[in-house]
Design an enzyme around this catalytic site. Structure first.
Site, PDB file in Angstrom:
ATOM      1  N   PHE A  32      -2.779  95.884  91.155  1.00  0.00           N
ATOM      2  CA  PHE A  32      -1.828  95.940  90.035  1.00  0.00           C
ATOM      3  C   PHE A  32      -2.530  95.921  88.672  1.00  0.00           C
ATOM      4  N   ILE A  33      -3.223  94.837  88.365  1.00  0.00           N
ATOM      5  CA  ILE A  33      -3.788  94.733  87.006  1.00  0.00           C
ATOM      6  C   ILE A  33      -4.987  95.672  86.858  1.00  0.00           C
ATOM      7  N   THR A  43      -7.076  82.942  86.258  1.00  0.00           N
ATOM      8  CA  THR A  43      -5.639  82.690  86.118  1.00  0.00           C
ATOM      9  C   THR A  43      -5.366  81.330  85.487  1.00  0.00           C
ATOM     10  N   ASP A  44      -4.162  81.193  84.931  1.00  0.00           N
ATOM     11  CA  ASP A  44      -3.750  79.878  84.398  1.00  0.00           C
ATOM     12  C   ASP A  44      -3.527  78.860  85.520  1.00  0.00           C
ATOM     13  N   GLU A  45      -3.388  79.353  86.762  1.00  0.00           N
ATOM     14  CA  GLU A  45      -3.071  78.432  87.867  1.00  0.00           C
ATOM     15  C   GLU A  45      -4.198  77.442  88.144  1.00  0.00           C
ATOM     16  N   TYR A  48      -4.739  79.392  96.841  1.00  0.00           N
ATOM     17  CA  TYR A  48      -5.100  80.489  95.919  1.00  0.00           C
ATOM     18  C   TYR A  48      -5.746  79.922  94.651  1.00  0.00           C
ATOM     19  N   LYS A  85      -9.589  80.356  93.109  1.00  0.00           N
ATOM     20  CA  LYS A  85      -9.905  80.912  91.784  1.00  0.00           C
ATOM     21  C   LYS A  85     -10.685  79.872  90.956  1.00  0.00           C
ATOM     22  N   ASN A  97       1.391  88.115  84.907  1.00  0.00           N
ATOM     23  CA  ASN A  97       1.545  89.483  84.414  1.00  0.00           C
ATOM     24  C   ASN A  97       2.753  90.143  85.058  1.00  0.00           C
ATOM     25  N   LYS A 150       5.638  89.913  94.506  1.00  0.00           N
ATOM     26  CA  LYS A 150       5.665  89.042  93.326  1.00  0.00           C
ATOM     27  C   LYS A 150       7.065  89.049  92.715  1.00  0.00           C
ATOM     28  N   ASP A 189      11.942  75.527  98.940  1.00  0.00           N
ATOM     29  CA  ASP A 189      10.935  75.606  97.875  1.00  0.00           C
ATOM     30  C   ASP A 189       9.564  75.985  98.452  1.00  0.00           C
ATOM     31  N   ARG A 190       8.746  76.600  97.601  1.00  0.00           N
ATOM     32  CA  ARG A 190       7.336  76.855  97.944  1.00  0.00           C
ATOM     33  C   ARG A 190       6.645  75.502  98.093  1.00  0.00           C
ATOM     34  N   GLY A 208       4.107  72.694  97.531  1.00  0.00           N
ATOM     35  CA  GLY A 208       3.199  72.380  96.405  1.00  0.00           C
ATOM     36  C   GLY A 208       3.509  73.179  95.152  1.00  0.00           C
TER      37      GLY A 208
HETATM   38  P1  NAD Z   1      -3.573  92.551  93.433  1.00  0.00           P
HETATM   39  O1  NAD Z   1      -3.384  91.710  94.649  1.00  0.00           O
HETATM   40  O2  NAD Z   1      -2.466  93.459  92.988  1.00  0.00           O
HETATM   41  O3  NAD Z   1      -4.873  93.459  93.587  1.00  0.00           O
HETATM   42  C1  NAD Z   1      -6.065  92.979  94.131  1.00  0.00           C
HETATM   43  C2  NAD Z   1      -6.968  94.171  94.424  1.00  0.00           C
HETATM   44  O4  NAD Z   1      -8.214  93.679  94.933  1.00  0.00           O
HETATM   45  C3  NAD Z   1      -6.411  95.141  95.465  1.00  0.00           C
HETATM   46  O5  NAD Z   1      -6.596  96.476  95.063  1.00  0.00           O
HETATM   47  C4  NAD Z   1      -7.239  94.840  96.702  1.00  0.00           C
HETATM   48  O6  NAD Z   1      -7.391  95.954  97.567  1.00  0.00           O
HETATM   49  C5  NAD Z   1      -8.556  94.419  96.077  1.00  0.00           C
HETATM   50  N1  NAD Z   1      -9.334  93.551  96.973  1.00  0.00           N
HETATM   51  C6  NAD Z   1      -8.907  92.431  97.626  1.00  0.00           C
HETATM   52  N2  NAD Z   1      -9.897  91.932  98.370  1.00  0.00           N
HETATM   53  C7  NAD Z   1     -10.979  92.727  98.188  1.00  0.00           C
HETATM   54  C8  NAD Z   1     -12.311  92.709  98.683  1.00  0.00           C
HETATM   55  N3  NAD Z   1     -12.725  91.772  99.548  1.00  0.00           N
HETATM   56  N4  NAD Z   1     -13.148  93.688  98.277  1.00  0.00           N
HETATM   57  C9  NAD Z   1     -12.744  94.652  97.422  1.00  0.00           C
HETATM   58  N5  NAD Z   1     -11.502  94.725  96.926  1.00  0.00           N
HETATM   59  C10 NAD Z   1     -10.628  93.762  97.300  1.00  0.00           C
HETATM   60  O7  NAD Z   1      -3.942  91.520  92.282  1.00  0.00           O
HETATM   61  P2  NAD Z   1      -3.595  91.536  90.730  1.00  0.00           P
HETATM   62  O8  NAD Z   1      -2.270  90.898  90.540  1.00  0.00           O
HETATM   63  O9  NAD Z   1      -3.872  92.870  90.181  1.00  0.00           O
HETATM   64  O10 NAD Z   1      -4.687  90.497  90.197  1.00  0.00           O
HETATM   65  C11 NAD Z   1      -5.983  90.938  89.834  1.00  0.00           C
HETATM   66  C12 NAD Z   1      -6.804  89.757  89.366  1.00  0.00           C
HETATM   67  O11 NAD Z   1      -6.163  89.125  88.277  1.00  0.00           O
HETATM   68  C13 NAD Z   1      -6.991  88.671  90.436  1.00  0.00           C
HETATM   69  O12 NAD Z   1      -8.303  88.181  90.325  1.00  0.00           O
HETATM   70  C14 NAD Z   1      -5.979  87.596  90.046  1.00  0.00           C
HETATM   71  O13 NAD Z   1      -6.423  86.334  90.448  1.00  0.00           O
HETATM   72  C15 NAD Z   1      -5.977  87.731  88.542  1.00  0.00           C
HETATM   73  N6  NAD Z   1      -4.732  87.349  87.859  1.00  0.00           N
HETATM   74  C16 NAD Z   1      -3.538  87.877  88.255  1.00  0.00           C
HETATM   75  C17 NAD Z   1      -2.377  87.546  87.551  1.00  0.00           C
HETATM   76  C18 NAD Z   1      -1.033  88.114  87.928  1.00  0.00           C
HETATM   77  O14 NAD Z   1      -0.030  87.717  87.366  1.00  0.00           O
HETATM   78  N7  NAD Z   1      -0.953  89.063  88.846  1.00  0.00           N
HETATM   79  C19 NAD Z   1      -2.448  86.657  86.470  1.00  0.00           C
HETATM   80  C20 NAD Z   1      -3.691  86.123  86.112  1.00  0.00           C
HETATM   81  C21 NAD Z   1      -4.832  86.483  86.796  1.00  0.00           C
HETATM   82  O1  TDX Z   2      10.751  85.282  96.168  1.00  0.00           O
HETATM   83  C1  TDX Z   2      10.318  84.561  95.249  1.00  0.00           C
HETATM   84  N1  TDX Z   2      11.131  83.588  94.722  1.00  0.00           N
HETATM   85  C2  TDX Z   2      10.734  82.719  93.752  1.00  0.00           C
HETATM   86  O2  TDX Z   2      11.512  81.865  93.304  1.00  0.00           O
HETATM   87  C3  TDX Z   2       8.977  84.678  94.725  1.00  0.00           C
HETATM   88  C4  TDX Z   2       8.044  85.716  95.263  1.00  0.00           C
HETATM   89  C5  TDX Z   2       8.581  83.796  93.745  1.00  0.00           C
HETATM   90  N2  TDX Z   2       9.425  82.827  93.272  1.00  0.00           N
HETATM   91  C6  TDX Z   2       8.953  81.917  92.203  1.00  0.00           C
HETATM   92  C7  TDX Z   2       7.644  81.227  92.488  1.00  0.00           C
HETATM   93  C8  TDX Z   2       7.040  81.088  91.107  1.00  0.00           C
HETATM   94  O3  TDX Z   2       7.540  79.908  90.479  1.00  0.00           O
HETATM   95  O4  TDX Z   2       8.726  82.726  91.052  1.00  0.00           O
HETATM   96  C9  TDX Z   2       7.560  82.300  90.335  1.00  0.00           C
HETATM   97  C10 TDX Z   2       6.576  83.446  90.256  1.00  0.00           C
HETATM   98  O5  TDX Z   2       6.079  83.657  91.574  1.00  0.00           O
HETATM   99  P1  TDX Z   2       4.960  84.782  91.884  1.00  0.00           P
HETATM  100  O6  TDX Z   2       5.439  86.086  91.357  1.00  0.00           O
HETATM  101  O7  TDX Z   2       4.593  84.644  93.311  1.00  0.00           O
HETATM  102  O8  TDX Z   2       3.785  84.334  90.907  1.00  0.00           O
HETATM  103  P2  TDX Z   2       2.947  82.963  90.777  1.00  0.00           P
HETATM  104  O9  TDX Z   2       2.992  82.176  92.003  1.00  0.00           O
HETATM  105  O10 TDX Z   2       3.383  82.309  89.502  1.00  0.00           O
HETATM  106  O11 TDX Z   2       1.470  83.570  90.608  1.00  0.00           O
HETATM  107  C11 TDX Z   2       1.232  84.748  89.787  1.00  0.00           C
HETATM  108  O12 TDX Z   2       0.776  84.406  88.520  1.00  0.00           O
HETATM  109  C12 TDX Z   2      -0.533  83.909  88.410  1.00  0.00           C
HETATM  110  C13 TDX Z   2       0.266  85.694  90.467  1.00  0.00           C
HETATM  111  O13 TDX Z   2       0.724  86.024  91.761  1.00  0.00           O
HETATM  112  C14 TDX Z   2      -1.122  85.122  90.515  1.00  0.00           C
HETATM  113  O14 TDX Z   2      -2.025  86.066  91.041  1.00  0.00           O
HETATM  114  C15 TDX Z   2      -1.540  84.778  89.107  1.00  0.00           C
HETATM  115  O15 TDX Z   2      -2.768  84.144  89.134  1.00  0.00           O
END
Ligand code: NAD
Ligand code: TDX
Length: 360
Positions: free
Chosen positions: A12-13, A136-138, A162, A166, A192, A201, A296-297, A299
């Site tokens: 995605f990102i 990530t902020d997590e 997760y 990180k 994001n 997500k 709930d999820r 943790g």
């Molecule tokens: P994503 O899950 O959409 O994409 C991850 C990508 O990494 C995929 O293309 C996957 O094929 C590749 N990948 C996974 N394992 C691999 C491996 N062993 N070797 C090579 N490629 C591999 O993730 P995203 O949401 O785009 O997040 C990207 C980065 O940003 C991550 O490091 C995540 O922790 C961080 N991040 C995400 C968010 C968010 O909200 N999505 C927020 C903050 C930080």
């Molecule tokens: O079906 C759902 N119902 C629900 O209530 C899903 C999938 C999530 N949720 C809640 C859990 C979280 O409080 O929504 C919130 C957002 O959940 P996610 O989209 O799974 O994100 P989160 O767990 O916050 O993590 C994301 O942000 C930080 C990304 O997946 C991480 O990669 C990033 O580091």
């Protein structure tokens, strides 16, 4: 011409970042995308740029030291932007092991390969080389309702497998900076949203389910807070940190856009009603009755909120896309890319969804 090595560029990102960089720099840069294409990696995300002579895709696992070393042997890399990771919290609760392998060992592999290429015999580094670790902020854990922010100096206190993976990788990057003077940055970004986000997500899952009249699963009381940032603003921040950041520093990235999950769901439902034309059959599916409170999820972190003061003061970064605009752009993108959604929700994802939520 600068060469960027982007890991996880088919996710995605990462894919949004690659599009952003080609829009900004055109053919003055070269990008090598290293991605092993897990369930989350999708080359469709990059179709519009895949034929560019200055774009190279390598299907390689970042834990595969030999393959990574070969890529470094064949290319002089200037910038590494390390996105590749397992990224979904719920999956980390079901199966933590792959998170430790990819997120921890994979990061170590990338650091070692870069260090080997960039380090000079006297222990200094070739000029103008940079490694940016996308985190990530997590890693900061959880904040109480309505109180406080995450700063770069906040304690690292991860809760989910997760977040722990990180946080571990952040510490390893920091150790390479502190021990070897390695030229790296760490960025910790909030949640994001935007095009190409995988529908496990929250935001794309709710958009897709609402359009198909499927239940909208809300974990717990729905009042957990996340701080949402449009993905292009994250891409812009990464580019600015690479060019203007102080080496060895950590930068928080976020846009002060805190919302409860249930608020997000209502905004999506309202925006879908507003954007779908009257005759569209999907409009009759959109209903508040789809909202379904589920277990709930485990943790579940209560609240995330980033203080982006440092990146604003030192680098001048600020978000450009406010949530009201960003969510409309995102929904419009999903309207225009129904095939993309169909492709990613078939196969493995359908099985995951059924196992996770117990319904088809
Ligand atoms: P994503 O899950 O959409 O994409 C991850 C990508 O990494 C995929 O293309 C996957 O094929 C590749 N990948 C996974 N394992 C691999 C491996 N062993 N070797 C090579 N490629 C591999 O993730 P995203 O949401 O785009 O997040 C990207 C980065 O940003 C991550 O490091 C995540 O922790 C961080 N991040 C995400 C968010 C968010 O909200 N999505 C927020 C903050 C930080
Ligand atoms: O079906 C759902 N119902 C629900 O209530 C899903 C999938 C999530 N949720 C809640 C859990 C979280 O409080 O929504 C919130 C957002 O959940 P996610 O989209 O799974 O994100 P989160 O767990 O916050 O993590 C994301 O942000 C930080 C990304 O997946 C991480 O990669 C990033 O580091």
């Amino acid at each position: 011409m600068k060469t960027y090595l982007v890991t996880g560029g088919a996710g995605f990102i990462g894919s949004n970042f690659i599009h952003y960089m080609f829009r900004k720099y055109g053919d003055t840069i070269r990008i090598i995308n290293v991605d092993c294409l897990t369930y989350a990696g999708n080359l469709e995300n990059l179709r519009e740029i895949e034929d560019k002579p200055n774009y190279i895709f390598k299907k390689v696992d970042i834990c595969d030291e030999d393959a990574i070393t070969r890529i470094f042997g064949e290319n002089e890399i200037d910038r590494i932007v390390h996105f590749a990771a397992e990224s979904h919290v719920d999956r980390s609760i079901r199966n933590p092991n792959v998170f430790m392998k990819t997120n921890v060992i994979g990061t170590l592999t990338m650091l070692n390969a870069a260090k080997n290429q960039w380090e000079l015999p006297d222990g200094s580094y070739k000029p103008d080389k940079r490694f940016l670790h996308v985190s990530t902020d997590e890693v900061y854990g959880s904040l109480p309702d309505g109180d406080g922010y995450f700063y770069e100096t906040s304690p690292i206190d991860p809760h989910s497998p997760y977040a722990a993976s990180k946080a571990s990788s952040d510490f390893i990057v920091k150790a390479y900076v502190d021990t070897f003077g390695f030229p790296a940055f760490i960025t910790n970004c909030s949640n994001n949203y935007g095009p190409y986000q995988f529908p496990e997500k929250l935001i794309p899952l709710i958009i897709n389910n609402a359009l198909h009249g499927k239940q909208l699963p809300v974990y717990g009381d729905g009042k957990n807070v996340r701080d949402w940032l449009y993905v292009d603003d994250h891409a812009k921040a990464i580019d600015m940190v690479l060019e203007k950041g102080r080496l060895g520093e950590r930068y928080n990235i976020g846009g002060h856009n805190e919302k409860q999950n249930i608020e997000i769901i209502h905004i999506i439902l309202d925006t879908l009603r507003e954007m779908l034309p009257d005759g569209d059959p999907r409009k009759q599916n959109i209903s508040d009755n789809l909202i379904s409170y589920v277990e709930d999820r485990k943790g579940h972190d209560r609240r995330y909120a980033i203080a982006p003061d440092k990146i604003k003061a030192e680098i001048g970064w600020e978000p450009e896309i406010m949530f009201e605009e960003g969510i409309k752009k995102t929904i419009a993108w999903f309207f225009e890319h129904e095939d993309w959604m169909k492709n990613v929700t078939s196969g493995d994802y359908a099985k995951y969804y059924q196992d996770m939520y117990g319904v088809k």
